[in-house]
Scaffold this motif. Structure first.
Motif, mmCIF file in Angstrom:
data_model
loop_
_atom_site.group_PDB
_atom_site.id
_atom_site.type_symbol
_atom_site.label_atom_id
_atom_site.label_comp_id
_atom_site.label_asym_id
_atom_site.label_seq_id
_atom_site.Cartn_x
_atom_site.Cartn_y
_atom_site.Cartn_z
ATOM 1 N N ARG A 248 0.826 -1.216 0.000
ATOM 2 C CA ARG A 248 0.000 0.000 0.000
ATOM 3 C C ARG A 248 0.861 1.267 0.000
ATOM 4 N NH1 ARG A 248 -0.436 -2.120 5.157
ATOM 5 N NH2 ARG A 248 0.078 -0.756 6.914
ATOM 6 N N TYR A 249 2.122 1.128 0.358
ATOM 7 C CA TYR A 249 3.028 2.287 0.359
ATOM 8 C C TYR A 249 3.784 2.426 -0.966
ATOM 9 C CZ TYR A 249 2.338 1.789 5.401
ATOM 10 O OH TYR A 249 1.791 1.672 6.647
ATOM 11 N N TYR A 250 3.615 1.446 -1.855
ATOM 12 C CA TYR A 250 4.433 1.410 -3.062
ATOM 13 C C TYR A 250 4.199 2.609 -3.969
ATOM 14 C CZ TYR A 250 6.207 0.179 -7.632
ATOM 15 O OH TYR A 250 6.851 0.227 -8.829
ATOM 16 N N LYS A 251 2.931 2.842 -4.331
ATOM 17 C CA LYS A 251 2.658 3.908 -5.290
ATOM 18 C C LYS A 251 3.029 5.293 -4.753
ATOM 19 C CE LYS A 251 -0.640 3.473 -8.320
ATOM 20 N NZ LYS A 251 -1.924 3.465 -9.079
ATOM 21 N N PRO A 252 2.661 5.650 -3.501
ATOM 22 C CA PRO A 252 3.124 6.946 -2.976
ATOM 23 C C PRO A 252 4.646 7.071 -2.954
ATOM 24 C CG PRO A 252 1.399 6.057 -1.584
ATOM 25 C CD PRO A 252 1.763 4.975 -2.549
ATOM 26 N N PHE A 253 5.340 5.992 -2.578
ATOM 27 C CA PHE A 253 6.807 6.025 -2.561
ATOM 28 C C PHE A 253 7.352 6.258 -3.964
ATOM 29 C CE2 PHE A 253 10.748 3.683 -3.405
ATOM 30 C CZ PHE A 253 11.614 4.316 -2.523
ATOM 31 N N ALA A 254 6.828 5.506 -4.946
ATOM 32 C CA ALA A 254 7.321 5.621 -6.316
ATOM 33 C C ALA A 254 7.043 7.007 -6.894
ATOM 34 C CB ALA A 254 6.692 4.533 -7.192
ATOM 35 N N LEU A 255 5.861 7.554 -6.626
ATOM 36 C CA LEU A 255 5.533 8.897 -7.120
ATOM 37 C C LEU A 255 6.401 9.962 -6.458
ATOM 38 C CD1 LEU A 255 1.645 8.640 -7.352
ATOM 39 C CD2 LEU A 255 3.209 9.025 -9.262
ATOM 40 N N CYS A 256 6.623 9.832 -5.153
ATOM 41 C CA CYS A 256 7.504 10.785 -4.454
ATOM 42 C C CYS A 256 8.932 10.674 -4.974
ATOM 43 C CB CYS A 256 7.464 10.538 -2.946
ATOM 44 S SG CYS A 256 5.926 11.064 -2.168
ATOM 45 N N LEU A 257 9.361 9.450 -5.277
ATOM 46 C CA LEU A 257 10.686 9.248 -5.851
ATOM 47 C C LEU A 257 10.786 9.934 -7.208
ATOM 48 C CD1 LEU A 257 13.461 7.804 -5.867
ATOM 49 C CD2 LEU A 257 12.299 5.808 -6.852
ATOM 50 N N LEU A 258 9.749 9.783 -8.018
ATOM 51 C CA LEU A 258 9.714 10.411 -9.335
ATOM 52 C C LEU A 258 9.748 11.937 -9.217
ATOM 53 C CD1 LEU A 258 9.519 9.423 -12.262
ATOM 54 C CD2 LEU A 258 7.043 9.634 -12.100
ATOM 55 N N ILE A 259 8.944 12.478 -8.289
ATOM 56 C CA ILE A 259 8.933 13.935 -8.068
ATOM 57 C C ILE A 259 10.299 14.413 -7.578
ATOM 58 C CG2 ILE A 259 7.952 15.779 -6.636
ATOM 59 C CD1 ILE A 259 5.318 14.084 -6.644
ATOM 60 N N GLY A 260 10.902 13.643 -6.676
ATOM 61 C CA GLY A 260 12.210 14.013 -6.153
ATOM 62 C C GLY A 260 13.283 14.028 -7.231
#
Length: 246
Positions: free
Chosen positions: A223-235
Protein backbone atom coordinates in the motif's frame (compact mmCIF):
# COMPACT_ATOMS: atom_id res chain seq x y z
CA UNK A 1 41.68 -0.76 -15.79
CA UNK A 2 38.96 1.21 -13.99
CA UNK A 3 40.75 4.57 -14.40
CA UNK A 4 39.38 5.59 -10.99
CA UNK A 5 41.04 6.36 -7.65
CA UNK A 6 40.13 3.97 -4.78
CA UNK A 7 38.09 6.67 -2.93
CA UNK A 8 36.17 7.51 -6.12
CA UNK A 9 35.41 3.85 -6.79
CA UNK A 10 34.31 3.31 -3.17
CA UNK A 11 31.93 6.29 -3.41
CA UNK A 12 30.61 5.09 -6.77
CA UNK A 13 30.01 1.62 -5.30
CA UNK A 14 28.06 3.15 -2.39
CA UNK A 15 25.90 5.10 -4.84
CA UNK A 16 25.28 1.97 -6.93
CA UNK A 17 24.35 -0.04 -3.82
CA UNK A 18 21.77 2.56 -2.75
CA UNK A 19 20.39 2.84 -6.30
CA UNK A 20 20.17 -0.96 -6.50
CA UNK A 21 18.11 -1.10 -3.31
CA UNK A 22 15.65 1.46 -4.73
CA UNK A 23 15.50 -0.45 -8.04
CA UNK A 24 14.82 -3.72 -6.22
CA UNK A 25 11.90 -2.18 -4.33
CA UNK A 26 10.43 0.28 -6.85
CA UNK A 27 11.33 -1.47 -10.13
CA UNK A 28 12.96 1.65 -11.64
CA UNK A 29 15.23 4.66 -10.93
CA UNK A 30 18.62 2.89 -10.81
CA UNK A 31 20.10 4.83 -13.73
CA UNK A 32 18.44 8.09 -12.71
CA UNK A 33 19.89 7.90 -9.20
CA UNK A 34 23.36 6.92 -10.41
CA UNK A 35 23.36 9.70 -13.01
CA UNK A 36 22.19 12.24 -10.43
CA UNK A 37 24.70 11.31 -7.72
CA UNK A 38 27.79 10.15 -9.65
CA UNK A 39 28.28 13.08 -12.05
CA UNK A 40 30.98 14.62 -9.76
CA UNK A 41 32.96 11.37 -10.24
CA UNK A 42 32.40 10.65 -13.96
CA UNK A 43 30.84 12.62 -16.85
CA UNK A 44 27.43 11.47 -18.16
CA UNK A 45 28.94 9.98 -21.33
CA UNK A 46 31.05 7.58 -19.23
CA UNK A 47 28.16 6.78 -16.88
CA UNK A 48 25.74 5.77 -19.66
CA UNK A 49 27.39 2.39 -20.52
CA UNK A 50 27.92 1.63 -16.82
CA UNK A 51 24.22 2.27 -16.15
CA UNK A 52 23.29 0.01 -19.07
CA UNK A 53 25.27 -2.88 -17.56
CA UNK A 54 23.81 -2.24 -14.10
CA UNK A 55 20.26 -2.08 -15.51
CA UNK A 56 20.77 -5.40 -17.29
CA UNK A 57 22.11 -6.95 -14.08
CA UNK A 58 19.05 -5.71 -12.17
CA UNK A 59 16.67 -6.83 -14.92
CA UNK A 60 18.09 -10.34 -15.04
CA UNK A 61 17.66 -10.64 -11.28
CA UNK A 62 14.12 -9.23 -11.25
CA UNK A 63 12.59 -10.50 -14.47
CA UNK A 64 12.74 -14.17 -13.47
CA UNK A 65 9.41 -15.03 -11.93
CA UNK A 66 8.19 -11.43 -12.05
CA UNK A 67 7.47 -11.45 -15.79
CA UNK A 68 4.27 -13.45 -15.14
CA UNK A 69 2.86 -10.54 -13.11
CA UNK A 70 3.73 -7.83 -15.67
CA UNK A 71 1.20 -6.32 -18.05
CA UNK A 72 3.11 -7.44 -21.13
CA UNK A 73 1.00 -5.48 -23.60
CA UNK A 74 1.70 -2.20 -21.83
CA UNK A 75 5.39 -2.88 -21.09
CA UNK A 76 6.34 -4.13 -24.57
CA UNK A 77 4.26 -1.50 -26.42
CA UNK A 78 6.00 1.21 -24.39
CA UNK A 79 9.42 -0.33 -25.11
CA UNK A 80 8.94 -0.57 -28.88
CA UNK A 81 7.21 2.81 -29.33
CA UNK A 82 9.90 4.42 -27.17
CA UNK A 83 12.57 2.99 -29.49
CA UNK A 84 10.69 4.50 -32.44
CA UNK A 85 10.62 7.91 -30.77
CA UNK A 86 14.36 8.10 -29.94
CA UNK A 87 15.56 9.02 -33.47
CA UNK A 88 12.95 11.80 -33.63
CA UNK A 89 14.24 13.13 -30.30
CA UNK A 90 17.83 13.05 -31.53
CA UNK A 91 16.76 14.91 -34.68
CA UNK A 92 14.94 17.55 -32.62
CA UNK A 93 18.03 17.98 -30.42
CA UNK A 94 19.74 19.76 -33.32
CA UNK A 95 16.79 22.11 -33.85
CA UNK A 96 15.37 22.97 -30.41
CA UNK A 97 16.84 24.71 -27.36
CA UNK A 98 17.54 21.49 -25.45
CA UNK A 99 17.79 23.01 -21.97
CA UNK A 100 14.44 24.81 -22.34
CA UNK A 101 12.80 21.61 -23.56
CA UNK A 102 14.29 19.66 -20.65
CA UNK A 103 12.96 22.20 -18.13
CA UNK A 104 9.49 22.05 -19.70
CA UNK A 105 9.45 18.22 -19.65
CA UNK A 106 10.58 18.08 -16.01
CA UNK A 107 7.97 20.67 -14.99
CA UNK A 108 5.16 18.74 -16.69
CA UNK A 109 6.34 15.47 -15.07
CA UNK A 110 6.28 17.03 -11.61
CA UNK A 111 2.77 18.46 -12.10
CA UNK A 112 1.37 15.16 -13.40
CA UNK A 113 3.05 13.16 -10.61
CA UNK A 114 1.61 15.54 -8.00
CA UNK A 115 -1.87 15.11 -9.52
CA UNK A 116 -1.50 11.33 -9.35
CA UNK A 117 -0.26 11.56 -5.76
CA UNK A 118 -3.38 13.61 -4.97
CA UNK A 119 -5.42 10.76 -6.56
CA UNK A 120 -6.71 12.90 -9.41
CA UNK A 121 -7.76 10.38 -12.07
CA UNK A 122 -6.54 11.03 -15.63
CA UNK A 123 -8.68 8.69 -17.74
CA UNK A 124 -6.95 9.63 -21.02
CA UNK A 125 -3.81 7.81 -19.86
CA UNK A 126 -5.69 4.48 -19.84
CA UNK A 127 -6.58 4.61 -23.57
CA UNK A 128 -4.66 2.91 -26.41
CA UNK A 129 -3.83 6.34 -27.82
CA UNK A 130 -2.44 7.32 -24.41
CA UNK A 131 -0.30 4.16 -24.33
CA UNK A 132 1.23 4.67 -27.77
CA UNK A 133 1.58 8.40 -27.19
CA UNK A 134 3.38 7.84 -23.87
CA UNK A 135 5.82 5.44 -25.53
CA UNK A 136 6.64 7.73 -28.44
CA UNK A 137 6.89 10.75 -26.14
CA UNK A 138 9.24 8.79 -23.89
CA UNK A 139 11.52 8.06 -26.84
CA UNK A 140 11.46 11.67 -28.05
CA UNK A 141 12.23 12.99 -24.57
CA UNK A 142 15.01 10.41 -24.24
CA UNK A 143 16.57 11.72 -27.44
CA UNK A 144 16.25 15.33 -26.32
CA UNK A 145 16.82 15.26 -22.58
CA UNK A 146 17.50 11.64 -21.46
CA UNK A 147 14.49 11.52 -19.09
CA UNK A 148 12.22 9.23 -21.09
CA UNK A 149 12.24 6.58 -18.37
CA UNK A 150 10.45 9.01 -16.06
CA UNK A 151 7.65 9.41 -18.63
CA UNK A 152 7.17 5.64 -18.76
CA UNK A 153 7.27 5.32 -14.96
CA UNK A 154 4.62 8.03 -14.66
CA UNK A 155 2.38 6.33 -17.25
CA UNK A 156 2.65 2.91 -15.57
CA UNK A 157 2.03 4.39 -12.11
CA UNK A 158 -1.14 6.03 -13.46
CA UNK A 159 -2.66 2.63 -14.22
CA UNK A 160 -5.30 1.19 -11.90
CA UNK A 161 -3.32 -1.98 -11.18
CA UNK A 162 -1.88 -3.72 -8.10
CA UNK A 163 1.61 -2.54 -7.08
CA UNK A 164 3.20 -5.90 -7.97
CA UNK A 165 1.83 -5.60 -11.54
CA UNK A 166 3.06 -2.00 -11.88
CA UNK A 167 6.49 -2.95 -10.57
CA UNK A 168 6.76 -6.03 -12.81
CA UNK A 169 5.67 -3.99 -15.85
CA UNK A 170 8.41 -1.42 -15.19
CA UNK A 171 10.97 -4.23 -14.87
CA UNK A 172 9.88 -5.79 -18.18
CA UNK A 173 9.92 -2.39 -19.92
CA UNK A 174 13.44 -1.60 -18.70
CA UNK A 175 14.70 -5.03 -19.79
CA UNK A 176 13.21 -4.74 -23.28
CA UNK A 177 14.20 -1.09 -23.79
CA UNK A 178 17.77 -1.80 -22.62
CA UNK A 179 18.10 -4.49 -25.29
CA UNK A 180 16.68 -2.14 -27.93
CA UNK A 181 19.05 0.72 -27.03
CA UNK A 182 22.18 -1.45 -26.94
CA UNK A 183 22.84 -0.95 -30.67
CA UNK A 184 22.48 2.83 -30.30
CA UNK A 185 25.07 2.93 -27.52
CA UNK A 186 27.46 0.51 -29.21
CA UNK A 187 27.17 2.48 -32.45
CA UNK A 188 28.30 5.64 -30.68
CA UNK A 189 31.34 3.81 -29.26
CA UNK A 190 30.38 4.14 -25.60
CA UNK A 191 31.49 0.63 -24.60
CA UNK A 192 35.25 1.09 -24.31
CA UNK A 193 37.64 -0.84 -22.03
CA UNK A 194 37.26 1.26 -18.84
CA UNK A 195 33.45 1.35 -19.20
CA UNK A 196 33.27 -2.44 -19.45
CA UNK A 197 35.67 -2.88 -16.52
CA UNK A 198 33.69 -0.45 -14.32
CA UNK A 199 30.38 -2.07 -15.23
CA UNK A 200 31.66 -5.57 -14.45
CA UNK A 201 33.20 -4.40 -11.16
CA UNK A 202 30.00 -2.66 -10.05
CA UNK A 203 27.54 -5.33 -11.25
CA UNK A 204 27.89 -7.45 -8.04
CA UNK A 205 27.31 -4.30 -5.96
CA UNK A 206 24.15 -3.48 -7.92
CA UNK A 207 23.00 -7.11 -7.61
CA UNK A 208 23.43 -6.97 -3.82
CA UNK A 209 21.34 -3.79 -3.65
CA UNK A 210 18.62 -5.23 -5.88
CA UNK A 211 18.35 -8.36 -3.74
CA UNK A 212 17.99 -6.20 -0.61
CA UNK A 213 15.30 -4.09 -2.31
CA UNK A 214 13.43 -7.20 -3.48
CA UNK A 215 13.43 -8.53 0.08
CA UNK A 216 11.92 -5.24 1.32
CA UNK A 217 9.05 -5.45 -1.22
CA UNK A 218 6.55 -7.50 0.78
CA UNK A 219 2.74 -7.72 0.52
CA UNK A 220 2.39 -5.84 3.82
CA UNK A 221 4.17 -2.83 2.28
CA UNK A 222 2.36 -2.80 -1.07
CA UNK A 223 0.00 0.00 0.00
CA UNK A 224 3.03 2.29 0.36
CA UNK A 225 4.43 1.41 -3.06
CA UNK A 226 2.66 3.91 -5.29
CA UNK A 227 3.12 6.95 -2.98
CA UNK A 228 6.81 6.02 -2.56
CA UNK A 229 7.32 5.62 -6.32
CA UNK A 230 5.53 8.90 -7.12
CA UNK A 231 7.50 10.79 -4.45
CA UNK A 232 10.69 9.25 -5.85
CA UNK A 233 9.71 10.41 -9.33
CA UNK A 234 8.93 13.93 -8.07
CA UNK A 235 12.21 14.01 -6.15
CA UNK A 236 14.27 12.93 -9.17
CA UNK A 237 12.54 15.39 -11.50
CA UNK A 238 12.74 18.19 -8.92
CA UNK A 239 16.46 17.61 -8.33
CA UNK A 240 17.15 17.67 -12.07
CA UNK A 241 15.06 20.82 -12.44
CA UNK A 242 16.90 22.62 -9.65
CA UNK A 243 20.28 21.58 -11.02
CA UNK A 244 19.34 22.88 -14.47
CA UNK A 245 18.06 26.19 -13.08
CA UNK A 246 21.11 26.74 -10.85
Amino acid sequence: MLALTPPDFALLALIVLAAGIVRGFAGFALSALVMAAAIPILPPRELIPICWMLEMTASLLMIRGGIREADRRIALTLAFTSAVGVPAGLWLTTRLPVEDTRLLALGVLIVLALLLLARVRMAWLATNAGLVGAGILSGIVTGIASIGGMVVALYVLAQDAPPRVIRASLVLFLFASSLLTLLWQAGFGLFDGPALARGLALAPVAATGVLIGKAIFRPSLERYYKPFALCLLIGLAGTSLLRALL
